[in-house]
Design an enzyme around this catalytic site. Structure first.
Site, mmCIF file in Angstrom:
data_model
loop_
_atom_site.group_PDB
_atom_site.id
_atom_site.type_symbol
_atom_site.label_atom_id
_atom_site.label_comp_id
_atom_site.label_asym_id
_atom_site.label_seq_id
_atom_site.Cartn_x
_atom_site.Cartn_y
_atom_site.Cartn_z
ATOM 1 N N CYS A 181 0.815 -1.220 0.000
ATOM 2 C CA CYS A 181 0.000 0.000 0.000
ATOM 3 C C CYS A 181 0.846 1.267 0.000
ATOM 4 O O CYS A 181 0.319 2.370 -0.122
ATOM 5 C CB CYS A 181 -0.935 0.001 1.213
ATOM 6 S SG CYS A 181 -0.062 -0.103 2.788
ATOM 7 N N ILE A 221 27.457 -3.049 30.244
ATOM 8 C CA ILE A 221 27.031 -4.455 30.255
ATOM 9 C C ILE A 221 27.948 -5.332 29.410
ATOM 10 O O ILE A 221 28.408 -6.394 29.865
ATOM 11 C CB ILE A 221 25.568 -4.585 29.784
ATOM 12 C CG1 ILE A 221 24.626 -3.817 30.720
ATOM 13 C CG2 ILE A 221 25.161 -6.058 29.726
ATOM 14 C CD1 ILE A 221 23.166 -3.832 30.293
ATOM 15 N N PHE A 237 26.998 -3.602 19.708
ATOM 16 C CA PHE A 237 26.677 -2.555 18.742
ATOM 17 C C PHE A 237 27.319 -1.252 19.196
ATOM 18 O O PHE A 237 27.394 -0.972 20.400
ATOM 19 C CB PHE A 237 25.161 -2.371 18.619
ATOM 20 C CG PHE A 237 24.513 -3.286 17.627
ATOM 21 C CD1 PHE A 237 24.000 -2.802 16.435
ATOM 22 C CD2 PHE A 237 24.426 -4.646 17.881
ATOM 23 C CE1 PHE A 237 23.405 -3.647 15.511
ATOM 24 C CE2 PHE A 237 23.829 -5.505 16.968
ATOM 25 C CZ PHE A 237 23.316 -5.004 15.780
#
Length: 423
Positions: free
Chosen positions: A185, A338, A355
């Site tokens: 769409c 972490i 990352f």
């Protein structure tokens, strides 16, 4: 999108298909009877590839079309691929009870794509065409059903459609989750039919529970973190970022489809059932505690979450009122890193993938993090490309400093490329 991205995609598909071809050669679905239903969606064209895969895997397949499906797919195409007649009419010549005979014949009923209309008919017991009549006759047998929805984002988010999907799941109907991206769409969002590989995997899992894949991936456990952590200022305010969590979700989806045991640790509740475990967390400290505990039994950790570097030292117990505080000063303290902390405790055989999100000096910043965090790979990406988007562009850097550039593409395809590289 880059001009040569399609070439890269096709090379990735070839790599994925090499494993798939080995599976297909084993004829894992030999002599299994599968009803394959198609309803009125542009995604019908994808089902031709699924049909080819099923027959190559040894299955006997009969296809059924809803009244609108022939507008999107040719009957002759399906007849050729299945080597069987296509069923479209509830009251076909010579057979007035096909919905019963076909339901009795099948070991599995797969509807891909299935529209919001047919989902709602299934959930409410309507039997006004061959597909809905078969479903009504079939469901009482307690044999397995798999659906792969495809629709516009707005239709998918319609609370009545969601209610109907959950109603079907409560009756044991298995759902292969939709994907995000550019829809027919013209909108971008959730609603694309799942890849045929994912649907095929779901069929294998359903009909071959003992595991026809017989490879080591199912024994490997992957933890994926995603979303932006939230650091409370007071009970109603927090510090966070614009991470949508989509990249981590795509990585978890892709790893699951590859056969790995996956757990997603997310700050985002995606409001839809997932085929693997998800643990919802909020703050960086909360995420750290969960990751540290679960990594003890994991083989891989993929830190795709956008973790806050700082938190408020003393969050207010009550909502801070501006009436009593003209100028507000927040004292911030550093959060634990972490990935770095996990890098200190990982054992031989465990791997960590991080990352690195930057606005400048992208590769230099990412490479510096490799040694600092004792990571096996760092995925570098830019904030303007990665945050709250449906596409991404990344650079994968390994311990030796080698860099692999994945050009801008959908996050689903980027996730696939990352996993092929790091696993």
């Amino acid at each position: 999108m880059q001009n040569n991205s399609s070439d890269k995609d096709s090379s990735l598909d070839k790599n994925n298909n090499s494993d798939l071809n080995q599976i297909l050669k084993k004829n894992p679905l030999k002599d299994k009877n599968i009803l394959l239903g198609l309803t009125g969606s542009i995604a019908c064209y994808k089902t031709c590839e699924l049909l080819r895969m099923l027959t190559k895997a040894g299955a006997n397949v009969k296809t059924i079309l809803s009244p609108c499906a022939p507008e999107f797919i040719g009957i002759k195409t399906l007849e050729t691929l299945s080597n069987s007649p296509v069923y479209t009419n509830t009251f076909a010549p010579k057979q007035t009870t096909e919905h019963i005979s076909l339901a009795d014949w099948a070991d599995l009923f797969v509807i891909a794509p299935i529209t919001a209309n047919t989902i709602s008919k299934f959930a409410t017991g309507i039997a006004d065409n061959l597909i809905t009549s078969i479903f009504n006759a079939y469901l009482g047998s307690k044999k397995p059903v798999i659906i792969a929805p495809a629709m516009n984002t707005g239709m998918l988010k319609n609370p009545f459609v969601q209610k109907n999907i959950k109603a079907l799941q409560n009756e044991g109907v298995k759902t292969v989750q939709t994907e995000t991206g550019l829809l027919a769409c013209g909108y971008e969002g959730d609603g694309k039919m799942a890849s045929v590989d994912k649907i095929f995997d779901s069929i294998l899992e359903t009909l071959c529970p003992a595991g026809v894949l017989n490879n080591s991936t199912s024994k490997k456990k992957i933890l994926v973190t995603t979303g932006g952590t939230k650091e409370q200022i007071d009970p109603v305010r927090f510090i966070s970022n614009e991470s949508s969590g989509r990249m981590g979700l795509c990585l978890a989806d892709c790893a699951h489809s590859m056969g790995y045991s996956v757990e997603l640790i997310s700050t985002v509740d995606f409001k839809k059932p997932l085929p693997y475990k998800i643990t919802i967390v909020n703050s960086t400290l909360n995420m750290f505690d969960v990751v540290k505990e679960k990594f003890k039994t994991a083989d891989y950790l993929i830190m795709a979450a956008a973790v806050s570097d700082y938190r408020v030292k003393n969050p207010a117990v009550q909502k801070i009122s501006k009436e009593n505080c003209e100028n507000l000063t927040l004292e911030l303290v550093q959060n634990p890193d972490i990935l770095k902390e996990i890098g200190k405790i990982k054992k031989e055989g465990q791997k960590t993938i991080g990352f690195s999100l930057s606005t400048q000096n992208l590769l230099e910043t990412a490479k510096a993090k490799l040694d600092k965090k004792n990571a096996d790979f760092i995925i570098a990406n830019e904030a303007k490309t990665a945050l709250n988007t449906y596409e991404n562009e990344v650079w994968i850097i390994d311990k030796a400093g080698n860099t692999c550039h994945i050009e801008k593409n959908s996050k689903e395809n980027v996730a696939k490329a990352i996993l092929e590289r790091v696993l």
